[in-house]
Design a protein around this motif. Structure first.
Motif, mmCIF file in Angstrom:
data_model
loop_
_atom_site.group_PDB
_atom_site.id
_atom_site.type_symbol
_atom_site.label_atom_id
_atom_site.label_comp_id
_atom_site.label_asym_id
_atom_site.label_seq_id
_atom_site.Cartn_x
_atom_site.Cartn_y
_atom_site.Cartn_z
ATOM 1 N N TRP A 167 58.727 53.514 73.107
ATOM 2 C CA TRP A 167 59.739 53.831 72.108
ATOM 3 C C TRP A 167 60.510 52.591 71.673
ATOM 4 C CZ3 TRP A 167 65.304 54.918 72.443
ATOM 5 C CH2 TRP A 167 65.789 55.543 71.285
ATOM 6 N N TRP A 168 60.927 51.751 72.619
ATOM 7 C CA TRP A 168 61.707 50.559 72.263
ATOM 8 C C TRP A 168 60.920 49.583 71.398
ATOM 9 C CZ3 TRP A 168 66.648 50.844 72.247
ATOM 10 C CH2 TRP A 168 67.293 51.665 73.162
ATOM 11 N N PRO A 169 59.647 49.285 71.739
ATOM 12 C CA PRO A 169 58.878 48.404 70.847
ATOM 13 C C PRO A 169 58.706 48.988 69.444
ATOM 14 C CG PRO A 169 57.823 48.523 72.992
ATOM 15 C CD PRO A 169 58.919 49.545 72.989
ATOM 16 N N ALA A 170 58.547 50.306 69.360
ATOM 17 C CA ALA A 170 58.424 50.941 68.037
ATOM 18 C C ALA A 170 59.717 50.762 67.244
ATOM 19 C CB ALA A 170 58.070 52.420 68.180
ATOM 20 N N ARG A 171 60.854 50.920 67.901
ATOM 21 C CA ARG A 171 62.147 50.698 67.226
ATOM 22 C C ARG A 171 62.274 49.261 66.734
ATOM 23 N NH1 ARG A 171 67.531 52.607 69.669
ATOM 24 N NH2 ARG A 171 68.069 51.633 67.731
ATOM 25 N N LEU A 172 61.812 48.314 67.551
ATOM 26 C CA LEU A 172 61.865 46.906 67.156
ATOM 27 C C LEU A 172 61.000 46.678 65.915
ATOM 28 C CD1 LEU A 172 62.631 43.926 67.639
ATOM 29 C CD2 LEU A 172 60.619 43.765 69.112
ATOM 30 N N ARG A 173 59.800 47.238 65.893
ATOM 31 C CA ARG A 173 58.918 47.063 64.733
ATOM 32 C C ARG A 173 59.527 47.667 63.471
ATOM 33 N NH1 ARG A 173 55.108 48.143 68.832
ATOM 34 N NH2 ARG A 173 54.962 50.327 68.217
ATOM 35 N N ILE A 174 60.207 48.792 63.613
ATOM 36 C CA ILE A 174 60.885 49.411 62.459
ATOM 37 C C ILE A 174 61.972 48.475 61.935
ATOM 38 C CG2 ILE A 174 62.451 51.283 61.796
ATOM 39 C CD1 ILE A 174 60.768 53.084 63.714
ATOM 40 N N ARG A 175 62.754 47.922 62.842
ATOM 41 C CA ARG A 175 63.847 47.024 62.446
ATOM 42 C C ARG A 175 63.303 45.767 61.761
ATOM 43 N NH1 ARG A 175 66.440 42.782 64.571
ATOM 44 N NH2 ARG A 175 65.436 42.872 66.587
ATOM 45 N N LEU A 176 62.217 45.194 62.317
ATOM 46 C CA LEU A 176 61.643 43.983 61.726
ATOM 47 C C LEU A 176 61.068 44.264 60.343
ATOM 48 C CD1 LEU A 176 59.889 42.388 64.844
ATOM 49 C CD2 LEU A 176 62.050 41.720 63.785
ATOM 50 N N ASN A 177 60.388 45.391 60.178
ATOM 51 C CA ASN A 177 59.860 45.746 58.857
ATOM 52 C C ASN A 177 60.997 45.919 57.849
ATOM 53 O OD1 ASN A 177 56.910 45.866 58.910
ATOM 54 N ND2 ASN A 177 57.182 47.423 60.466
ATOM 55 N N SER A 178 62.098 46.506 58.278
ATOM 56 C CA SER A 178 63.263 46.670 57.391
ATOM 57 C C SER A 178 63.828 45.314 56.988
ATOM 58 C CB SER A 178 64.356 47.482 58.083
ATOM 59 O OG SER A 178 63.958 48.802 58.255
ATOM 60 N N ARG A 179 63.920 44.398 57.952
ATOM 61 C CA ARG A 179 64.470 43.070 57.645
ATOM 62 C C ARG A 179 63.601 42.330 56.631
ATOM 63 N NH1 ARG A 179 66.045 39.145 61.918
ATOM 64 N NH2 ARG A 179 67.377 38.449 60.237
ATOM 65 N N ILE A 180 62.280 42.436 56.792
ATOM 66 C CA ILE A 180 61.389 41.746 55.850
ATOM 67 C C ILE A 180 61.481 42.401 54.469
ATOM 68 C CG2 ILE A 180 59.008 41.088 55.338
ATOM 69 C CD1 ILE A 180 58.524 41.134 58.406
ATOM 70 N N ALA A 181 61.530 43.730 54.443
ATOM 71 C CA ALA A 181 61.621 44.444 53.163
ATOM 72 C C ALA A 181 62.886 44.047 52.404
ATOM 73 C CB ALA A 181 61.587 45.949 53.395
ATOM 74 N N ASP A 182 63.964 43.775 53.118
ATOM 75 C CA ASP A 182 65.247 43.443 52.489
ATOM 76 C C ASP A 182 65.451 41.952 52.247
ATOM 77 O OD1 ASP A 182 65.838 46.136 52.546
ATOM 78 O OD2 ASP A 182 66.982 46.022 54.412
#
Length: 195
Positions: A167-182
């Protein structure tokens, strides 16, 4: 902390302190997968290596603010720049959506294991407690109770394992994808090439 500083020294910085993630290509088409040559850029997938590179860079720099600077042989028109920015944003928003769906599936799986484990544990305690202690238990009854008890703890552990290790690695990947998108995306031409 010294390790983080060494990592950040590998990157250029703007005057305002933001880290620059540099992407080099000779032409815009190199930024995208080439399996669908007819699709407009906003519908094409990013090149797999480019997407992985951006993701790894953002993971490496941590929470530091950054921009993406794309260097090409010729700076594209303002309209094409905007289409590239839009396609980058949409690609990483899509990746974030995939990760979110995957994380929700992990949480459902974890909940299912937990509820199954608790039901098995309840059954094993109830069945084990309902046997009359004075009467000698049959071997198969003891094996059944012990087996169900072990199965219940294995199921509960699997539930916790999913939460702790997936779960924690999945949350990290979500956060990183959001940062790149923004992220802000800038363009420049290769030094020495005039067009």
């Amino acid at each position: 902390m010294a390790m983080k500083k060494d990592i950040l020294e590998r990157y250029d910085r703007l005057d305002d302190g933001r880290v620059v993630i540099d992407v080099y290509a000779s032409k815009v088409e190199e930024l995208y997968e080439d399996f669908d040559k007819q699709a407009p850029f906003h519908r094409k997938d990013l090149d797999e290596e480019l997407a992985a590179y951006l993701f790894d860079c953002v993971r490496e720099i941590g929470r530091v603010d950054f921009i993406i600077r794309i260097t090409l042989d010729a700076v594209p028109s303002a309209e094409l720049q905007e289409r590239i920015r839009t396609s980058l944003k949409k690609f990483f928003i899509y990746q974030r959506g995939l990760e979110s769906a995957s994380m929700q599936q992990l949480l459902r799986k974890s909940l299912l294991f937990f509820l199954s484990g608790m039901a098995l544990l309840f059954f094993s305690l109830w069945f084990g407690g309902s046997m009359i202690p004075e009467v000698r238990q049959l071997v198969y009854e003891r094996v059944l109770v012990e087996g169900v008890t072990i199965a219940s703890w294995v199921s509960i552990w699997e539930s916790l394992s999913i939460l702790m290790f997936n779960w924690w690695p999945a949350r990290l990947r979500i956060r990183l994808n959001s940062r790149i998108a923004d992220a802000e995306v800038q363009f420049q031409s290769h030094p020495g090439i005039r067009r």
